[in-house]
Design a protein around this motif. Sequence first.
Motif, PDB file in Angstrom:
ATOM      1  N   ALA A  23       0.822  -1.215   0.000  1.00  0.00           N
ATOM      2  CA  ALA A  23       0.000   0.000   0.000  1.00  0.00           C
ATOM      3  C   ALA A  23       0.854   1.263   0.000  1.00  0.00           C
ATOM      4  CB  ALA A  23      -0.940  -0.009   1.202  1.00  0.00           C
ATOM      5  N   ALA A  24       1.971   1.266   0.716  1.00  0.00           N
ATOM      6  CA  ALA A  24       2.798   2.470   0.793  1.00  0.00           C
ATOM      7  C   ALA A  24       3.324   2.873  -0.587  1.00  0.00           C
ATOM      8  CB  ALA A  24       3.955   2.260   1.770  1.00  0.00           C
ATOM      9  N   ALA A  25       3.843   1.925  -1.351  1.00  0.00           N
ATOM     10  CA  ALA A  25       4.376   2.238  -2.685  1.00  0.00           C
ATOM     11  C   ALA A  25       3.256   2.624  -3.646  1.00  0.00           C
ATOM     12  CB  ALA A  25       5.157   1.049  -3.235  1.00  0.00           C
ATOM     13  N   ALA A  26       2.120   1.927  -3.573  1.00  0.00           N
ATOM     14  CA  ALA A  26       0.983   2.257  -4.442  1.00  0.00           C
ATOM     15  C   ALA A  26       0.462   3.654  -4.129  1.00  0.00           C
ATOM     16  CB  ALA A  26      -0.124   1.217  -4.284  1.00  0.00           C
ATOM     17  N   CYS A  27       0.356   3.983  -2.855  1.00  0.00           N
ATOM     18  CA  CYS A  27      -0.095   5.326  -2.458  1.00  0.00           C
ATOM     19  C   CYS A  27       0.899   6.389  -2.910  1.00  0.00           C
ATOM     20  CB  CYS A  27      -0.318   5.400  -0.953  1.00  0.00           C
ATOM     21  SG  CYS A  27      -1.797   4.539  -0.393  1.00  0.00           S
ATOM     22  N   ALA A  28       2.192   6.109  -2.796  1.00  0.00           N
ATOM     23  CA  ALA A  28       3.200   7.081  -3.226  1.00  0.00           C
ATOM     24  C   ALA A  28       3.038   7.409  -4.710  1.00  0.00           C
ATOM     25  CB  ALA A  28       4.607   6.550  -2.941  1.00  0.00           C
ATOM     26  N   ASP A  29       2.806   6.385  -5.539  1.00  0.00           N
ATOM     27  CA  ASP A  29       2.586   6.616  -6.973  1.00  0.00           C
ATOM     28  C   ASP A  29       1.332   7.451  -7.202  1.00  0.00           C
ATOM     29  OD1 ASP A  29       4.834   5.202  -7.703  1.00  0.00           O
ATOM     30  OD2 ASP A  29       3.738   3.450  -8.452  1.00  0.00           O
ATOM     31  N   LEU A  30       0.271   7.109  -6.492  1.00  0.00           N
ATOM     32  CA  LEU A  30      -0.990   7.833  -6.669  1.00  0.00           C
ATOM     33  C   LEU A  30      -0.913   9.265  -6.153  1.00  0.00           C
ATOM     34  CD1 LEU A  30      -3.387   4.915  -5.850  1.00  0.00           C
ATOM     35  CD2 LEU A  30      -3.409   6.254  -7.958  1.00  0.00           C
ATOM     36  N   ILE A  31      -0.200   9.481  -5.074  1.00  0.00           N
ATOM     37  CA  ILE A  31      -0.049  10.837  -4.539  1.00  0.00           C
ATOM     38  C   ILE A  31       0.676  11.717  -5.559  1.00  0.00           C
ATOM     39  CG2 ILE A  31       1.152  12.213  -2.782  1.00  0.00           C
ATOM     40  CD1 ILE A  31       0.408   9.865  -0.806  1.00  0.00           C
ATOM     41  N   LYS A  32       1.740  11.201  -6.165  1.00  0.00           N
ATOM     42  CA  LYS A  32       2.481  11.964  -7.188  1.00  0.00           C
ATOM     43  C   LYS A  32       1.593  12.293  -8.383  1.00  0.00           C
ATOM     44  CE  LYS A  32       6.916   9.879  -6.087  1.00  0.00           C
ATOM     45  NZ  LYS A  32       7.881   8.865  -6.535  1.00  0.00           N
ATOM     46  N   ALA A  33       0.649  11.406  -8.706  1.00  0.00           N
ATOM     47  CA  ALA A  33      -0.235  11.591  -9.865  1.00  0.00           C
ATOM     48  C   ALA A  33      -1.573  12.224  -9.479  1.00  0.00           C
ATOM     49  CB  ALA A  33      -0.470  10.246 -10.545  1.00  0.00           C
ATOM     50  N   ASN A  34      -1.693  12.689  -8.239  1.00  0.00           N
ATOM     51  CA  ASN A  34      -2.935  13.276  -7.736  1.00  0.00           C
ATOM     52  C   ASN A  34      -4.137  12.350  -7.942  1.00  0.00           C
ATOM     53  OD1 ASN A  34      -4.449  15.231  -6.415  1.00  0.00           O
ATOM     54  ND2 ASN A  34      -4.934  16.306  -8.315  1.00  0.00           N
ATOM     55  N   GLY A  35      -3.903  11.048  -7.752  1.00  0.00           N
ATOM     56  CA  GLY A  35      -4.983  10.076  -7.825  1.00  0.00           C
ATOM     57  C   GLY A  35      -5.365   9.646  -9.227  1.00  0.00           C
ATOM     58  N   ASP A  36      -4.670  10.143 -10.242  1.00  0.00           N
ATOM     59  CA  ASP A  36      -4.993   9.816 -11.640  1.00  0.00           C
ATOM     60  C   ASP A  36      -4.043   8.734 -12.146  1.00  0.00           C
ATOM     61  OD1 ASP A  36      -5.584   9.705 -14.339  1.00  0.00           O
ATOM     62  OD2 ASP A  36      -5.405  11.868 -14.664  1.00  0.00           O
ATOM     63  N   ILE A  37      -4.520   7.508 -12.209  1.00  0.00           N
ATOM     64  CA  ILE A  37      -3.673   6.373 -12.592  1.00  0.00           C
ATOM     65  C   ILE A  37      -3.065   6.576 -13.975  1.00  0.00           C
ATOM     66  CG2 ILE A  37      -3.698   3.887 -13.114  1.00  0.00           C
ATOM     67  CD1 ILE A  37      -5.784   3.629 -10.824  1.00  0.00           C
ATOM     68  N   LYS A  38      -3.784   7.219 -14.867  1.00  0.00           N
ATOM     69  CA  LYS A  38      -3.268   7.457 -16.228  1.00  0.00           C
ATOM     70  C   LYS A  38      -2.037   8.368 -16.223  1.00  0.00           C
ATOM     71  CE  LYS A  38      -7.699   6.766 -18.452  1.00  0.00           C
ATOM     72  NZ  LYS A  38      -8.782   7.363 -19.215  1.00  0.00           N
ATOM     73  N   ARG A  39      -1.831   9.134 -15.159  1.00  0.00           N
ATOM     74  CA  ARG A  39      -0.679  10.040 -15.081  1.00  0.00           C
ATOM     75  C   ARG A  39       0.545   9.383 -14.453  1.00  0.00           C
ATOM     76  NH1 ARG A  39      -2.219  15.241 -12.122  1.00  0.00           N
ATOM     77  NH2 ARG A  39      -0.013  15.582 -12.492  1.00  0.00           N
ATOM     78  N   ILE A  40       0.423   8.147 -13.994  1.00  0.00           N
ATOM     79  CA  ILE A  40       1.572   7.448 -13.408  1.00  0.00           C
ATOM     80  C   ILE A  40       2.454   6.936 -14.543  1.00  0.00           C
ATOM     81  CG2 ILE A  40       2.325   5.509 -11.988  1.00  0.00           C
ATOM     82  CD1 ILE A  40      -0.397   5.682 -10.551  1.00  0.00           C
ATOM     83  N   PRO A  41       3.735   7.288 -14.562  1.00  0.00           N
ATOM     84  CA  PRO A  41       4.611   6.808 -15.639  1.00  0.00           C
ATOM     85  C   PRO A  41       4.793   5.294 -15.570  1.00  0.00           C
ATOM     86  CG  PRO A  41       5.751   8.411 -14.230  1.00  0.00           C
ATOM     87  CD  PRO A  41       4.414   8.158 -13.624  1.00  0.00           C
TER      88      PRO A  41
END
Length: 130
Positions: free
Chosen positions: A63-81
């Motif tokens: 959960a910590a790594a998944a949340c970190a990715d989502l926080i950087k993308a402001n919750g938009d999965i399409k914006r995660i590289p």
Amino acid sequence: MRHVKAVAALAVVGAVALATPANASTALASRLTLSITPESSTGGPGRTVTLICEPTGGTHPDAAAACADLIKANGDIKRIPPAKGNCLPVEIRVIAKAFGNWQGRQVSYSQSFTNDCYANLGTGGHVFHF
């Protein structure tokens, strides 16, 4: 006596002011249901987890790594590289889905991938890694 009442009133106001931010942040906790489902019945069973961010929790194994990715993308999965890595060229098409809320707004995501490895790498390597 008036002084005691005034101090008591200030203590109550202070306690409410201190409690409000904690309650407000809890109300804005981001909660998502994530699933990976084969497009055909021959692809085996699907998998579903919950992910809670700020504070981190749920049934997601990382959960910590998944949340970190989502926080950087402001919750938009399409914006995660996408993550770097290799997947076997096996076509067992899956649909990766996410729904719930991110900081008070509704979130919905659905994308088809060649297999679950591509779903994982294509969304940053953490969100759909379960």
